[in-house]
Enzyme design. Structure first.
Site, short mmCIF file in Angstrom:
data_model
loop_
_atom_site.label_atom_id
_atom_site.label_comp_id
_atom_site.label_asym_id
_atom_site.label_seq_id
_atom_site.Cartn_x
_atom_site.Cartn_y
_atom_site.Cartn_z
N GLU A 189 1.76 5.91 7.46
CA GLU A 189 3.16 6.02 7.03
C GLU A 189 3.86 7.19 7.70
O GLU A 189 5.05 7.09 8.04
CB GLU A 189 3.23 6.14 5.50
CG GLU A 189 2.56 5.01 4.74
CD GLU A 189 2.99 3.62 5.17
OE1 GLU A 189 4.13 3.45 5.62
OE2 GLU A 189 2.18 2.69 5.06
N GLY A 192 0.82 -1.20 0.00
CA GLY A 192 0.00 0.00 0.00
C GLY A 192 0.86 1.25 0.00
O GLY A 192 0.60 2.20 -0.73
#
Length: 908
Positions: free
Chosen positions: A309, A272
């Protein structure tokens, strides 16, 4: 007995074991990399400052390397003796200077031939890297392990016209022109990092930029890089990044530590996204979003993944894993953080509950199944053959639940103290899951976590999902109520015997009329003060808790908020579930009461017949009492629309299958479809009222409340089209087609198309054709087009043929992970009735695709291979055909170790 001839014939795989961990024999303090970037032959000059680790036994320096052409090795500027063996560059007789020595290695590689998308590769004319877990060894020879942390300086050189943007980790310190139309950029990352966090990007990209000032007064440049033409789809990603930075400062006191933070999107990516220090590389599906091309779910996912992230900057980058067995140290903790972030961004209590329910549904449907299958493994595994196979829902989602239980046991303030202590102790280090748990406990020495820490850490070492059995006993004379709990964990591969886990259970009690009762827990010290809810801590195989001053037999609400990742068994009757469904103050348990009631009804119907041609599908699955309860949910104006949508969603076919010892996918599908049609018929007036109330949501906004209204309107349209398929009524399919044509956003457009496709209405085909014409140049939208058709109900057994046709479509590309997932994975993982055919053709198709993908991209192939993890639970003839397909894959000569590990474990 299972025939293991094919497995025995395979080469014995190498197994990496956690107990064998040794510290590295050498440290690499600094790395100076220079890249001359050309697609067919990239030259990499790697200059390192290396020194022996005095704490490790003296031995040669062994550097990992893969798919590299070695041209030169120098030690302190002089030629060095070396040998290549088993993917290692081995150097002996090295200088013994305590200050270390200079090691220079010059190699070349072929990024344009790299279909694995690991290491350095080219996608649509742009250079990208993916180094987690072990991709850096495909760039240069190195100690490619997470506990070797170095300071990197990186120089990129390339043709300026072809690659005007040159990016790497850290801060840009120098850039300029070179001869021959080339240019360079030099980047320096001041923070030590392991090689898996290295990144570079070079290509023709454009950027959305934003300057921000952090709370500590530092200014930062934020950049989101995409291909030309996609810039207008990056505003939501940028705003999500800004929100993530602000949230981490507010919630945990963690600030952005570089001059700039960059996100780059690519359509060819196995994962992802990737949290490389200061230079996050994302799959386009988690960056690009506007109302014309992205759904509400896409907007939500972009926000969540951008947050995830970014949060890794501290929980994963500043403190990283000692070894890959500790993967959940960073992933479980960061998933917990991104879940909390998403709930805070949702706003209202109801919207927060919806997010929690969605997370639990994923855990139950996918992770609980993993815990019950051949790939079951602890949150901290003990061994692996291929680390890429352990980027699993157990590491991520179950790991997050382990962190959440710590949070529950020490409270919000205590957890914040624990995280602060964790960073105080370990910033800049590579550590273990034990180090994190110890920090949380040490910061809260009076907590139950500190008292039970050695036992609590069994969550890291034991695989399997605990089953908790609850029995309530009311003593009318003494006016006490006792809850007795037992816990059991079923054997998993390699772990036949289990020890009791520490399980926090949030509990409340309700009267028969739905009124909350005050809880006064009896303990050795006496009766505790009254409270509306109590967290009971189960840590023995058998435990009882008694509440005082309970005048009537109550209805228990246990595992509120899903306070532990367990399966709860309690013998509540329909009347009690109805009370909780109508009155429970905990939104999760209110939803759960409806799910448990529905599950009980559906499983009873599944067990009442079979799916043979002679046995008709059960026409009446749901009793009027259950339907009336859902009718009240739909009519309740106080409930959030998104919550109503979840309440009216039946348990999935995959989740129902998980509850059964022997699975007939066709029977499950028939029963659930019958129940869905029954809800469509019985609640038709309510569905029409819901549609009228929610069909017009005004100007598009992706906030939780607006998204909830669209979701409930979509559910109503879906149900009304399903009903029209039975009655032959053309009104609602006509309205769906009109909504499809006129929709001002992708959510409404795709919802209307889904209603037509799933109802099997003739208007579906022209709508699909029109959809393709409108979005043929939008890759992410075409993924939705493929996925919708691959997951559509299997009308007349034509689902497989449809997927095979779509594989020949000009827009299908097996080499692109997103496209492969949108079609093949959607069919095998999200369309059980079409995939599990009695003739086994679905399994043979699966085998064909695993073999084809194995030759292109082993990581994607391995993920597809897991579609048959639960094959042993299948009823005949499915089981026989599934085993034949598995053995066919196992017999392949050139099977990657990624795929072989999955297949062998399935067949053992």
């Amino acid at each position: 007995m299972t025939d293991n001839t094919l497995i025995a014939a395979a080469v014995e795989p190498s197994v990496v074991r956690r107990q064998d961990y040794l510290p590295p024999a050498f440290w690499i303090d600094t790395v100076d990399l220079c890249f001359d970037l050309e697609p067919a032959k990239t030259r990499v000059l790697n200059k390192m400052r290396v020194r022996r680790n005095p704490a490790a036994p003296e031995q040669p320096l062994r550097l990992h390397g893969e798919a590299l052409n070695l041209a030169r090795v120098l030690v302190n500027g002089q030629g060095a003796s070396f040998k290549l063996e088993d993917g290692l560059l081995v150097l002996s007789n090295l200088p013994d200077d305590e200050a270390g020595f200079d090691l220079e290695i010059f190699t070349t590689c072929q990024p344009d031939k790299n279909t694995l998308l690991s290491g350095l590769f080219v996608s649509q004319g742009t250079f990208f890297t993916q180094c987690e877990a072990e991709g850096f060894r495909r760039i240069t020879y190195f100690l490619d392990r997470p506990d070797v942390m170095s300071v990197y300086t990186v120089t990129l050189r390339a043709d300026k016209a072809a690659y005007p943007v040159l990016l790497s980790n850290g801060n840009l310190v120098e850039q300029g022109e070179l001869e021959g139309g080339r240019h360079y950029a030099k980047w320096h990352d001041p923070f030590r990092k392991p090689s898996y966090l290295f990144a570079l990007v070079a290509g023709q990209l454009v950027a959305r930029e934003q300057h921000i000032k952090a709370r500590n007064g530092c200014e930062h440049l934020l950049q989101v890089y995409v291909r030309p033409g996609d810039l207008e789809k990056t505003e939501h990603a940028m705003q999500s990044l800004i929100a993530s930075i602000a949230w981490d400062e507010t919630r945990f006191g963690l600030h952005l530590d570089l001059e700039r933070f960059m996100i780059v999107a690519t359509s060819d990516f196995n994962m992802g996204a990737m949290e490389n220090k200061g230079l996050n590389i994302f799959n386009t599906k988690y960056v690009l979003a506007n109302q014309a091309t992205a759904t509400d779910t896409d907007f939500s996912n972009v926000e969540s993944v951008v947050g995830h992230e970014y949060f890794h900057n501290w929980t994963g980058n500043r403190i990283t894993c000692r070894d890959w067995f500790q993967l959940s140290l960073k992933e479980g903790l960061t998933v917990f953080r991104d879940q909390e972030f998403s709930m805070d961004m949702a706003g209202s209590d109801s919207a927060r509950a919806v997010k929690r329910i969605e997370d639990v549904r994923l855990l139950r449907t996918v992770q609980f199944a993993e815990d019950a299958g051949p790939m079951a493994h602890p949150v901290r595994p003990d061994s692996y053959q291929e680390i890429n196979n352990f980027y699993t829902v157990t590491i991520y989602e179950k790991g997050a639940e382990v962190v959440r239980m710590m949070h529950t046991l020490v409270g919000e303030a205590g957890f914040r103290k624990g995280v602060s202590l964790y960073f105080e102790r370990h910033d800049g280090q590579a550590v273990t899951c034990d180090d994190f748990a110890q920090a949380i406990a040490d910061a809260n020495p009076e907590s139950e976590l500190a008292r039970l820490l050695p036992q609590f850490k069994r969550w890291y070492s034991q695989a399997g999902t605990p089953h908790v059995y609850a029995v309530g006993q009311h003593d009318a004379a003494a006016q006490t109520y006792t809850l007795t709990f037992t816990q059991k964990i079923k054997p998993t591969p390699g772990q036949p015997d289990k020890q009791p886990a520490v399980i926090p259970l949030r509990v409340a009690l309700f009267s028969a009329s739905g009124q909350p009762l005050q809880l006064q827990l009896q303990s050795a010290e006496g009766i505790e003060p009254a409270a509306s809810e109590h967290t009971l801590v189960l840590h023995d195989s058998l435990q009882a808790f008694t509440f005082a001053n309970v005048p009537e037999a109550p209805i228990p609400s246990i595992l509120r908020g899903f306070s532990a990742p367990v399966v709860l068994h309690q013998n509540l009757g329909d009347e009690a579930l109805e009370v909780l469904l109508e009155h429970d103050s905990d939104p999760f348990n209110r939803w759960e009461a409806g799910q448990q009631w529905a599950q009980r009804l559906l499983l009873a119907a599944i067990g009442a017949g079979d799916a043979s041609a002679e046995a008709a599908p059960t026409p009446t699955v749901l009793p009027e009492r259950f339907i009336d309860a859902l009718r009240q949910v739909l009519r309740d104006p106080q409930l959030d629309a998104a919550f109503q949508d979840l309440m009216l969603t039946l348990p999935s076919e995959a989740y129902l299958a998980e509850q059964l010892d022997v699975v007939d996918p066709q029977r499950i599908h028939q029963v659930r479809q019958a129940a869905q049609r029954q809800l469509a018929r019985a609640l038709a007036p309510e569905w029409q009222a819901v549609w009228e109330a929610h069909q017009d949501t005004g100007a598009y906004r992706p906030d939780a409340q607006s998204a909830g209204r669209r979701a409930l309107a979509a559910k109503a349209l879906f149900m009304l089209c399903l009903l029209a398929a039975e009655t032959g009524d053309a009104v609602w399919p006509g309205k769906a087609y009109q909504r499809f044509k006129d929709a001002g956003n992708m959510t409404d457009r795709l919802n209307a198309l889904t209603a037509l496709v799933h109802a099997g209405h003739p208007l579906a085909e022209p709508a699909l054709t029109r959809f393709h014409q409108l979005f043929k140049n939008e890759a992410l939208v075409l993924d939705k087009w493929f996925q919708l058709q691959a997951s559509a109900p299997d009308a007349g057994g034509r689902g497989l043929h449809k997927v095979q046709q779509l594989m020949q479509h000009a827009d299908f590309n097996l080499k692109n992970p997103n496209r492969a997932r949108s079609l093949i994975f959607a069919f095998t993982n999200a369309n059980p009735a079409a995939f599990h055919r009695e003739d086994g053709a679905g399994y043979q198709f699966w085998a064909d695709q695993v073999i084809a993908l194995n030759a292109i991209n082993a990581q994607v192939a391995a993920r597809l291979a897991r579609a048959l993890d639960a094959w042993r639970k299948l009823d005949e003839p499915f089981r026989h055909h599934a085993e034949a397909a598995l053995r066919r894959v196992a017999a392949q000569d050139k099977l990657s170790k990624d795929v072989r590990e999955i297949i062998e474990k399935a067949l053992v």
